[in-house]
Design a protein around this motif. Structure first.
Motif, short mmCIF file in Angstrom:
data_model
loop_
_atom_site.label_atom_id
_atom_site.label_comp_id
_atom_site.label_asym_id
_atom_site.label_seq_id
_atom_site.Cartn_x
_atom_site.Cartn_y
_atom_site.Cartn_z
N THR A 373 -1.38 -12.82 7.00
CA THR A 373 -1.38 -11.93 8.17
C THR A 373 -1.62 -10.50 7.73
O THR A 373 -2.34 -9.74 8.39
CB THR A 373 -0.05 -12.04 8.93
N LEU A 374 -1.00 -10.12 6.63
CA LEU A 374 -1.23 -8.81 6.04
C LEU A 374 -2.35 -8.93 5.00
O LEU A 374 -2.26 -9.76 4.08
CB LEU A 374 0.03 -8.29 5.36
N VAL A 375 -3.37 -8.12 5.14
CA VAL A 375 -4.46 -8.11 4.17
C VAL A 375 -4.32 -6.92 3.24
O VAL A 375 -4.72 -6.97 2.08
CB VAL A 375 -5.83 -8.09 4.89
N GLY A 376 -3.74 -5.84 3.73
CA GLY A 376 -3.53 -4.64 2.92
C GLY A 376 -2.09 -4.20 2.98
O GLY A 376 -1.50 -4.14 4.06
N LEU A 377 -1.51 -3.89 1.83
CA LEU A 377 -0.12 -3.46 1.79
C LEU A 377 0.00 -2.27 0.84
O LEU A 377 -0.46 -2.33 -0.30
CB LEU A 377 0.79 -4.60 1.30
N ALA A 378 0.60 -1.19 1.32
CA ALA A 378 0.95 -0.06 0.46
C ALA A 378 2.40 -0.24 0.05
O ALA A 378 3.27 -0.47 0.90
CB ALA A 378 0.77 1.26 1.21
N ALA A 379 2.69 -0.16 -1.24
CA ALA A 379 4.03 -0.49 -1.73
C ALA A 379 4.46 0.44 -2.84
O ALA A 379 3.63 0.97 -3.59
CB ALA A 379 4.07 -1.94 -2.23
N THR A 380 5.77 0.63 -2.95
CA THR A 380 6.35 1.25 -4.14
C THR A 380 6.56 0.15 -5.17
O THR A 380 6.21 -1.02 -4.95
CB THR A 380 7.70 1.91 -3.83
N ASN A 381 7.17 0.49 -6.30
CA ASN A 381 7.40 -0.53 -7.32
C ASN A 381 8.45 -1.54 -6.88
O ASN A 381 8.79 -2.44 -7.65
CB ASN A 381 7.80 0.10 -8.66
N ALA A 382 8.97 -1.43 -5.64
CA ALA A 382 9.84 -2.48 -5.11
C ALA A 382 9.12 -3.81 -5.08
O ALA A 382 9.74 -4.87 -5.10
CB ALA A 382 10.32 -2.11 -3.69
N LEU A 383 7.78 -3.81 -5.03
CA LEU A 383 6.99 -5.04 -5.02
C LEU A 383 6.39 -5.32 -6.40
O LEU A 383 5.59 -6.22 -6.56
CB LEU A 383 5.88 -4.97 -3.97
N GLU A 384 6.78 -4.53 -7.40
CA GLU A 384 6.20 -4.69 -8.73
C GLU A 384 6.72 -5.94 -9.41
O GLU A 384 6.04 -6.55 -10.22
CB GLU A 384 6.55 -3.46 -9.57
N LEU A 385 7.95 -6.34 -9.08
CA LEU A 385 8.59 -7.45 -9.77
C LEU A 385 8.05 -8.77 -9.25
O LEU A 385 7.18 -8.82 -8.40
CB LEU A 385 10.11 -7.34 -9.62
N GLY A 386 8.65 -9.87 -9.75
CA GLY A 386 8.03 -11.17 -9.56
C GLY A 386 8.19 -11.83 -8.22
O GLY A 386 8.31 -13.04 -8.17
N VAL A 387 8.23 -11.12 -7.11
CA VAL A 387 8.21 -11.76 -5.81
C VAL A 387 6.89 -12.51 -5.68
O VAL A 387 5.82 -11.96 -5.95
CB VAL A 387 8.35 -10.73 -4.67
N ASP A 388 6.94 -13.78 -5.27
CA ASP A 388 5.76 -14.62 -5.26
C ASP A 388 4.84 -14.25 -4.11
O ASP A 388 5.11 -14.59 -2.96
CB ASP A 388 6.17 -16.10 -5.16
N VAL A 389 3.78 -13.53 -4.41
CA VAL A 389 2.78 -13.18 -3.40
C VAL A 389 1.43 -13.68 -3.93
O VAL A 389 0.48 -12.94 -4.05
CB VAL A 389 2.75 -11.68 -3.08
N SER A 390 1.37 -14.97 -4.23
CA SER A 390 0.20 -15.58 -4.84
C SER A 390 -1.05 -15.37 -3.99
O SER A 390 -0.98 -15.38 -2.77
CB SER A 390 0.44 -17.07 -5.03
N GLY A 391 -2.16 -15.20 -4.68
CA GLY A 391 -3.43 -15.18 -4.00
C GLY A 391 -4.00 -13.82 -3.74
O GLY A 391 -5.04 -13.70 -3.11
N LEU A 392 -3.36 -12.75 -4.18
CA LEU A 392 -3.94 -11.42 -4.00
C LEU A 392 -5.23 -11.29 -4.81
O LEU A 392 -5.34 -11.82 -5.91
CB LEU A 392 -2.95 -10.35 -4.43
#
Length: 795
Positions: A373-392
């Motif tokens: 649903t989200l194609v673009g995401l602006a993030a801090t390093n809160a998303l740097e770690l291993g949260v599984d967001v496969s397929g980027l």
């Protein structure tokens, strides 16, 4: 972390399609060429990270059959070599640290021995058997691991997350029945250890402790975790357990040494990555000049345009920014560009993700990223770690993230579906960023940094000793666990003198107060937390640490949340709240402050001719005194005074002193010393992350034409954490390399009088006044001539 395995796994079968909605057969070089087509000079360097071949290994015979069946049911029928090696070490009871690439399936390396032990123990008469504790730095990562374990549905495994979001009624069931508890260090500190009697059955059976993303635990946070894990080992021993520790990280140098410092135990290292990975195209990108020629476009604006272009083509992309405000601005700008260019529907698929959001907001964003649903995401390093967001497909990095380790960690968020990926580092108008795009070997020719931490930091260890005594009375034999007699004894004596602990005549130290020690100790080094509350609805928008509240949510500050602007009407430091009203006034705000420092003690000193370079303890006094209102054009509308209390930081610093006459001989007249020293200080702060595992926001600096403690012109750079974090110490060790790169950056910048790419600072409390770029270059040139430029440490 995702768990890729041999052919046949769901991850491997997705092919080149990537995430839902992403273009089939994504071609990173072609996408990069399209981005650069209008301004090829911005593309400064392209590096191809080669593909990595697989090294499979057979399944170990010791794995419980039900665990194997669950994995095989998910398509995992063989292991990569590093998974097998780490799993064998852990199964044999050897402490092991697994440090292989992002998305290399490290989770399986520790889940196999953990789940096998749990399943085998489930047949025990008590029904509890072996237990395991998994610790991650974020709730999201623990929730991710739980979802994976539950999807495998291994019979007899009862796993649960235990964190600040866990309802009270569920906590007792978890303590009494869960075999695998997924938590974070904060909950171990505030709940498990203080209430260890309630956890006695779990602790008595504790077989494994897993510490994921261990590279995060550096600086003060790492020192806190080192003390916490020693407290955990001590309480476990009270119940007769001595668990095996398994640590994992994609990006850490000397992983065995780092693991040993964190736990106080010897470790086996597993570092050879056996998983396959497709090639990555990694680009260094420098934004173009502003129309008025006053400097370069900001990294945030440039990354927003790149994000909009990629999203318009259906390329699922995460763009990392360095600050919360930057993330909000990046997402808003990308959406606006998509709207303006007719991609209205695509604009709805762009959002922001950062710390300070409420948990349910973050979980919804993570789900939307996974399902496309989200194609673009602006993030801090809160998303740097291993949260599984496969397929980027692609990752953009707006500005240097602080360390090479973070840079590669962020870049590794793309290409998790077995496809080729694109990573673009967009240089900010900053000394270090300018240096990096001109020196690609800084990124591609150097290993990641060593993680710096100090288990003996007295500002960290003292409160943990008090907490340990409250958990179980401290005995003489315990001192070796906490640094030994020389380190722990003076701290215990001080705690006794302050009435926090009591020494019994028969030996031992006891907690002597009615409150709990955990109430006065924050592992994250943030201290007090301020809630941001909307006045009309009472809704909590998010939180901010107390120190940042002075500069970011003071009365009159403009605060941005998910693209919406709010104005702070009141900051109540005592009550811990910042009250805001919704509305965009049309300007931004910038806090101004004054700083001074006292030298407490020079612990190391190096005199070279008339110069003296020191490392030691200092006190830094800072007070936010006013704020500027600034239009988007940069025009300042006015300065407004603030009445906020001063803050004093006791920390470690590196500083050097220079005689006035020596500076004059170097071409810096006495009247020019304030501007030259100030500019040199700014540039040196900007370049410190090149030699230390720091972000420029982790450190600060002060310069003066005559300091009362030295009687000389003095430039100081300090760690922005109580007790220090190891950054200034590293700067002292590598002073020639550090100041040499600083001088090269100033001399290599094409501006005339100084700009953000060389000597201006985005966080200067004095509004970047006075600054003398030419004087700074002469000062540094003379300093390096005295030091002799002999290498003392590699970059």
């Amino acid at each position: 972390m995702s768990i890729p395995s041999a052919t046949g796994s769901p991850a491997a079968s997705r092919g080149a399609a990537g995430a839902p909605g992403s273009p089939p057969g994504f071609d990173p070089p072609a996408a990069l060429s399209a981005l650069a087509s209008g301004a090829p000079e911005r593309l400064r360097h392209v590096h191809e990270v080669p593909a990595r071949s697989a090294r499979p290994e057979p399944w170990p015979t010791w794995v419980d059959p039900t665990v194997y069946a669950a994995c095989a049911g998910s398509g995992i029928t063989s292991l990569w070599s590093h998974q097998r090696e780490a799993a064998d070490h852990a199964h044999a009871g050897r402490h092991v640290v697994l440090s292989t690439g992002t998305a290399s399936g490290k989770s399986l390396g520790y889940l196999l021995p953990v789940l096998s032990a749990v399943v085998e123990g489930a047949t025990a008469p008590s029904g509890r058997g072996a237990t395991a504790l998994y610790l991650s730095p974020t709730k999201a990562l623990a929730a991710d691991q739980l979802a994976r374990i539950q999807a495998w549905a291994v019979p007899g495994v009862r796993a649960a997350t235990y964190d600040g979001d866990t309802p009270t009624e569920e906590r007792r069931w978890i303590r009494d029945h869960a075999q695998l508890v997924l938590s974070n260090p904060d909950l171990v500190h505030h709940s498990l250890l203080p209430g260890h009697e309630r956890w006695a059955p779990f602790l008595r059976a504790l077989r494994y402790v897993v510490v994921d993303e261990c590279h995060v635990y550096r600086g003060v946070f790492g020192s806190h975790l080192a003390a916490l894990l020693r407290r955990l080992r001590r309480v476990c021993a009270r119940y007769g357990s001595h668990p095996t520790f398994v640590l994992a990280s994609a990006t850490v140098r000397d992983p065995g040494l780092h693991a040993q410092r964190l736990t106080g135990l010897p470790f086996e290292e597993v570092t050879r990555d056996g998983s396959p990975r497709e090639a990555m195209t990694f680009a260094l990108w420098e934004p173009g000049e502003l129309p008025d020629g006053s400097g370069r476009r900001s990294a945030t604006s440039e990354a927003a345009d790149l994000l909009a272009s990629l999203v318009a083509d259906g390329v699922q992309t995460v763009a990392f920014a360095r600050s919360r405000a930057g993330v909000e601005a990046l997402a808003s700008s990308a959406r606006r560009t998509l709207d303006d260019t007719g991609h209205v529907r695509a604009a709805t698929g762009v959002a922001a993700y950062r710390g300070g959001y409420l948990p349910e907001e973050r979980r919804e964003l993570e789900r939307s990223l996974r399902d496309g649903t989200l194609v673009g995401l602006a993030a801090t390093n809160a998303l740097e770690l291993g949260v599984d967001v496969s397929g980027l497909d692609a990752v953009l990095m707006a500005g240097w993230p602080g360390t090479r380790a973070s840079l590669w960690q962020q870049a590794g968020r793309a290409g998790r579906a077995g496809t080729r990926s694109l990573a673009v580092y967009v240089a900010a108008d900053d000394p270090l960023d300018t240096y990096v795009v001109g020196h690609p070997d800084v990124v591609f020719g150097q290993p990641v940094e060593a993680a710096v931490l100090d288990p003996g930091n007295p500002y960290v260890l003292g409160p943990h000793l008090a907490a340990a005594a409250a958990e179980l009375p401290l005995r003489e034999v315990d001192l070796d666990l906490f640094g030994g007699e020389a380190v722990a004894r003076p701290l215990l004596d001080a705690l006794v003198a302050r009435g926090i602990l009591r020494r019994r005549p028969n030996g031992g130290w006891y907690w002597a107060r009615s409150d709990r020690p955990g109430d006065h100790l924050s592992l994250r080094g943030a201290g007090e937390v301020v809630g941001i509350v909307e006045s009309r609805t009472g809704r909590v928008l998010g939180t901010i640490d107390g120190a940042s509240a002075h500069t970011q949510v003071h009365a009159g500050a403009v605060h941005v949340h998910q693209g919406q602007s709010y104005v702070v009407t009141e900051l109540d430091l005592e009550g811990g709240t910042a009250t805001v009203v919704r509305g965009d006034p049309g300007w931004s705000t910038f806090a101004q402050s004054v700083s001074a420092f006292d030298i407490v003690a020079a612990e190391r000193s190096r005199r070279v001719g008339p110069l003296e370079v020191c490392f030691g303890s200092v006190r830094v006094h800072t007070q936010v005194t006013s704020f500027l209102r600034r239009l988007p054009s940069g025009e300042v509308l006015g300065t407004h005074p603030l009445d906020l209390p001063p803050r004093t930081l006791r920390t470690k610093a590196v500083w050097w002193t220079m005689p006035v006459s020596w500076l004059a001989a170097a071409g810096v007249a006495e009247v020019d010393i304030p501007g030259a020293a100030h500019a040199a200080e700014h540039a040196a702060i900007g370049m410190l992350p090149l030699v230390a595992t720091s972000d420029r926001w982790d450190i600060g600096g002060v310069s003066t034409a005559e300091h009362p403690d030295t009687g000389l012109p003095t430039i100081m750079v300090y760690d922005g954490y109580p007790g220090g974090a190891g950054f200034a110490e590293r700067a002292h060790q590598a002073v020639e390399a550090w100041l040499g790169a600083t001088l090269e950056t100033i001399n290599g910048c094409g501006c005339e009088a100084g700009c953000p790419a060389c000597v201006q600072s985005p966080k200067c409390g004095n509004g970047n006044e006075p600054l003398d770029k030419a004087g700074a270059a002469r000062l540094l040139q003379a300093t390096l001539a005295e030091l002799g430029r002999f290498p003392s440490a590699e970059l």
